[in-house]
Structure formats: structure tokens, C-alpha cells
Motif scaffolding. Structure first.
Motif, PDB file in Angstrom:
ATOM      1  N   ASP A   5      37.630  51.014  39.071  1.00 13.68           N
ATOM      2  CA  ASP A   5      38.811  51.024  40.064  1.00 13.68           C
ATOM      3  C   ASP A   5      39.039  49.847  40.966  1.00 13.68           C
ATOM      4  O   ASP A   5      37.905  49.605  41.548  1.00 13.68           O
ATOM      5  N   LEU A   6      40.128  49.245  41.404  1.00 14.37           N
ATOM      6  CA  LEU A   6      40.200  48.465  42.479  1.00 14.37           C
ATOM      7  C   LEU A   6      39.719  48.904  43.725  1.00 14.37           C
ATOM      8  O   LEU A   6      40.003  50.399  44.044  1.00 14.37           O
ATOM      9  N   SER A  70      31.032  44.409  33.216  1.00 14.79           N
ATOM     10  CA  SER A  70      30.052  43.181  32.674  1.00 14.79           C
ATOM     11  C   SER A  70      29.175  43.242  33.877  1.00 14.79           C
ATOM     12  O   SER A  70      27.748  42.890  33.677  1.00 14.79           O
ATOM     13  N   LEU A  71      29.249  43.212  35.044  1.00 16.55           N
ATOM     14  CA  LEU A  71      28.359  43.095  36.187  1.00 16.55           C
ATOM     15  C   LEU A  71      27.470  44.461  36.254  1.00 16.55           C
ATOM     16  O   LEU A  71      26.417  44.408  36.564  1.00 16.55           O
ATOM     17  N   ASN A  72      28.100  45.584  35.901  1.00 19.56           N
ATOM     18  CA  ASN A  72      27.432  46.795  35.689  1.00 19.56           C
ATOM     19  C   ASN A  72      26.382  46.749  34.554  1.00 19.56           C
ATOM     20  O   ASN A  72      25.164  47.069  35.040  1.00 19.56           O
ATOM     21  N   THR A  95      40.090  38.211  41.821  1.00 19.27           N
ATOM     22  CA  THR A  95      39.787  39.440  41.175  1.00 19.27           C
ATOM     23  C   THR A  95      38.017  39.486  40.984  1.00 19.27           C
ATOM     24  O   THR A  95      37.794  40.538  41.393  1.00 19.27           O
ATOM     25  N   ALA A  96      37.607  38.294  40.410  1.00 24.17           N
ATOM     26  CA  ALA A  96      36.058  38.535  40.024  1.00 24.17           C
ATOM     27  C   ALA A  96      35.315  38.596  41.330  1.00 24.17           C
ATOM     28  O   ALA A  96      34.388  39.088  41.316  1.00 24.17           O
ATOM     29  N   THR A  97      35.805  37.877  42.452  1.00 23.30           N
ATOM     30  CA  THR A  97      35.125  37.847  43.804  1.00 23.30           C
ATOM     31  C   THR A  97      35.055  39.299  44.433  1.00 23.30           C
ATOM     32  O   THR A  97      34.097  39.797  44.963  1.00 23.30           O
ATOM     33  N   ALA A 101      31.765  41.667  44.998  1.00 22.35           N
ATOM     34  CA  ALA A 101      31.455  42.047  46.562  1.00 22.35           C
ATOM     35  C   ALA A 101      31.308  43.499  46.478  1.00 22.35           C
ATOM     36  O   ALA A 101      30.405  44.061  47.184  1.00 22.35           O
ATOM     37  N   GLU A 102      31.870  44.107  45.352  1.00 23.34           N
ATOM     38  CA  GLU A 102      31.657  45.712  44.947  1.00 23.34           C
ATOM     39  C   GLU A 102      30.398  45.995  44.372  1.00 23.34           C
ATOM     40  O   GLU A 102      29.432  46.913  44.877  1.00 23.34           O
ATOM     41  N   ALA A 103      29.928  44.979  43.571  1.00 19.33           N
ATOM     42  CA  ALA A 103      28.837  45.134  42.836  1.00 19.33           C
ATOM     43  C   ALA A 103      27.306  44.975  43.584  1.00 19.33           C
ATOM     44  O   ALA A 103      26.350  45.718  43.445  1.00 19.33           O
ATOM     45  N   PHE A 104      27.550  43.897  44.517  1.00 18.36           N
ATOM     46  CA  PHE A 104      26.487  43.401  45.134  1.00 18.36           C
ATOM     47  C   PHE A 104      26.400  43.395  46.638  1.00 18.36           C
ATOM     48  O   PHE A 104      27.364  42.344  47.181  1.00 18.36           O
ATOM     49  N   SER A 105      26.030  44.110  47.207  1.00 21.16           N
ATOM     50  CA  SER A 105      26.231  44.276  48.782  1.00 21.16           C
ATOM     51  C   SER A 105      25.152  43.206  49.303  1.00 21.16           C
ATOM     52  O   SER A 105      25.523  42.855  50.721  1.00 21.16           O
TER      53      SER A 105
END
Length: 330
Positions: A5-6, A70-72, A95-97, A101-105
Motif C-alpha cells: 500500500d502507498l 521487488s524490493l521485498n 514512485t520508486a523513491t 524509502a519505505e523498504a530501507f530506513s
């Protein structure tokens, strides 16, 4: 695993821009833009702030979901990967940014590249309310020209970009992106036969340049799938009321089909097999189509093997798995 989700702050930013917006006008703009993309025109139909917003409202949720999936998968393979810098090529509305940002703190630096003025303005506007992203750098310009002046980054991403350019341009852009990659390059494309073909060509090119596949493939060899079969995955995401209205859709969800490849400088110590389709579950057995380092196989977990059967029932299309059970080569 991060949800598809966004992020709440991005949802809020988009919702705020819906106020006073003609849904019919936005839907018409989004339809025209989508048709232009399908015809190979890329983002050329996005010429105004209204165009950019219509595009973002319709496409950002699905694109975000595909990139996040994909990042997961990448994080599952490389749990110790903690990138500090991101380079988003062909970034569009960012979008990808947002997904990265959500995937990698660990990310501190965000550099985005795109030639479209309207999308760049929207991306900066949407990021203005984010404590992490408001300081991002967004450079306007054609991807290769902008890349020439860009510094290398730990993570380089290009989502839904390569379908907009010619074969020769793809090859040159991929080389430049790899040259700017310190650690990992992620490319995401639509989950169509054409998108798969682009990924396979780019994968082969970059492996020849010294890259190693992290995901989804469990090997660096030639793809074992035979035409008309092709590799792709699907991510389900919820549709908001506005999203349903703009897409003239009735279902409360959307299934985004996508294909991706994550490539790294150093080889992975261990890579799982990949589930290539939703497994078939019966009272007798679970049968899963897997891509392994030995080729494509059907992994069968009979019900009498309670442990394997229970484990295999949890498999989903796109999962990476290490325990493959009894197999037969397809």
C-alpha cells in the motif's frame, strides 16, 4: 516484508490534491496517457500539472506495489543490505523513491532523474510533506545525459522505464546505470511477454559486464523458460474509492503484473528457488512450479508428508523457497 500500500503520508498528499478535481476530466486524461504509453509514446502525453496528477492517481498505487514487491524479494535475499544512497532513473512522480524509502530506513540520499517537467514538479510537491524525502534532489534531463553527471549510488532503480526507449538506447542506458551502481541495480518492467524479453536481454548484458543476479533468478545462467511461457509475477493492491472512479473499475482491488531483476556487484552466498505460478493445492498434494538452479521443475509435496505439505500450502506466486520437495523436470 513491507506492505504494497502507498505510505500514509503519500496517500494524504494525493488525497489533498483530489480536492476540487474533476474526476471525469482526470479519468479522461489518465485514459489518454495510458493509451500513449501502450503505443510507445512514453510520458510524452504528460504536459501539464493536471496530466501529471491524473497519471499519479491512476498509476502510482500499482507501480509502487510492483516496486515494493521487488524490493521485498531483494531484502529477503540480502537482509544485511543497508543502502545509504538511491539513484532513481526515469523517476516520474517519484514512485520508486517512495518505495525504496519505505523498504530501507538506511537511505539518506535520494537523487531522481527524469526529463518530464510536469512529473518532476509533482514529485517535489508530493515529497514536500515528507521529513525524509523533502530534501531529495531531482534533476531534469534525458536519462543518459543526466546520468553522465550523477554520482554513483548504493541502490540504483529504474521502474517501467526501458519500454519507452529503443533497443540501442536500452543497452547504452543499462551500461551507464551499472557504472553508477555501487552495490545493487533493480529494474522493474510490466509483466508482459515484451517486458520479460527486455528484462532477459538486460540481464544477459549486465551479467556479461560482471553483474550477479540476486533475484528473482536462483542462478546467473540462461533463463530455462521456453516460449510461449514467460516469467512474471503479480501483486494485489487495494483500490481507493477515487482510484476505482478514475479507472472506471468495480473491483475493490487490482492485480499488477510485473517482472524484475535485481543485480549485485558481489554474488549471493545462497539463492532460493522461485515460485513461478500460484501452486495447485489438492487433498492429495501441493504442486508448485519452481525455477531452480537445475532448471524449471514441478515440486510435489504429498499430503502424507505432513511437514512438506503444510509448508508448501503457504507458497505464493513469486516466493523464494529453499525446500523444494520431490521434483520432476518440466
Amino acid at each position: 516484508m513491507t506492505a504494497p500500500d502507498l505510505p500514509a503520508e503519500l496517500k494524504a498528499a494525493l488525497d489533498a490534491r483530489l480536492q476540487g478535481l474533476s474526476r471525469n476530466d482526470a479519468a479522461a486524461r489518465a485514459t489518454l496517457i495510458s493509451q500513449t504509453y501502450r503505443d510507445g509514446g512514453g510520458s510524452g502525453a504528460i504536459k501539464s500539472a493536471a496530466d501529471a496528477l491524473a497519471y499519479a492517481l491512476v498509476r502510482m498505487p500499482a507501480t509502487f506495489a510492483a516496486v515494493m514487491a521487488s524490493l521485498n524479494a531483494l531484502r529477503e535475499i540480502a537482509p544485511h543490505f543497508t543502502p545509504a544512497s538511491l539513484l532513481d532513473v526515469g523517476a516520474g512522480p517519484g514512485t520508486a523513491t517512495w518505495a525504496a524509502a519505505e523498504a530501507f530506513s538506511s537511505l539518506k540520499s535520494f537523487v531522481l532523474l527524469d526529463a518530464n517537467t510536469a512529473l518532476r514538479a509533482l514529485a517535489l510537491d508530493l515529497a514536500g510533506g515528507s521529513a525524509r524525502l523533502r530534501t531529495m534532489t531531482y534533476r531534469r534531463g534525458e536519462a543518459r545525459a543526466a546520468l553522465a553527471d550523477a554520482e554513483a549510488a548504493d541502490l540504483v532503480v529504474a521502474s517501467y522505464v526501458f519500454g519507452e526507449i529503443s533497443d540501442a538506447e536500452r543497452s547504452a542506458l543499462a551500461d551507464m546505470m551499472w557504472a553508477r551502481t555501487r552495490d545493487t541495480l533493480l529494474i522493474v518492467e510490466p509483466g508482459t511477454p515484451a517486458g520479460y524479453a527486455r528484462i532477459i536481454a538486460l540481464r544477459a548484458q549486465l551479467i556479461a559486464s560482471g553483474a550477479h543476479v540476486a533475484a528473482p533468478c536462483p542462478h546467473d545462467g540462461k533463463c530455462p523458460l521456453i516460449t510461449p511461457d514467460w516469467c512474471h509475477f503479480t501483486q494485489r493492491l487495494p483500490r481507493s474509492r477515487a482510484h476505482k472512479q478514475l479507472k472506471a473499475a468495480e473491483l475493490p482491488y487490482e492485480d499488477e503484473k510485473f517482472i524484475y531483476v535485481a543485480l549485485t556487484r558481489a554474488p549471493m552466498a545462497r539463492r532460493p528457488a522461485r515460485v513461478l505460478a500460484q501452486p495447485v493445492v489438492t487433498k492429495i498434494a501441493v504442486t508448485a512450479k519452481l525455477c531452480t538452479n537445475h532448471g524449471v521443475v514441478s515440486a510435489i509435496a504429498p499430503r502424507r508428508d505432513k511437514t512438506a505439505y503444510a509448508r508448501s500450502r503457504k507458497y505464493n506466486w513469486g516466493d523464494g523457497v529453499f525446500e523444494t520437495g520431490k521434483t520432476s523436470t518440466e
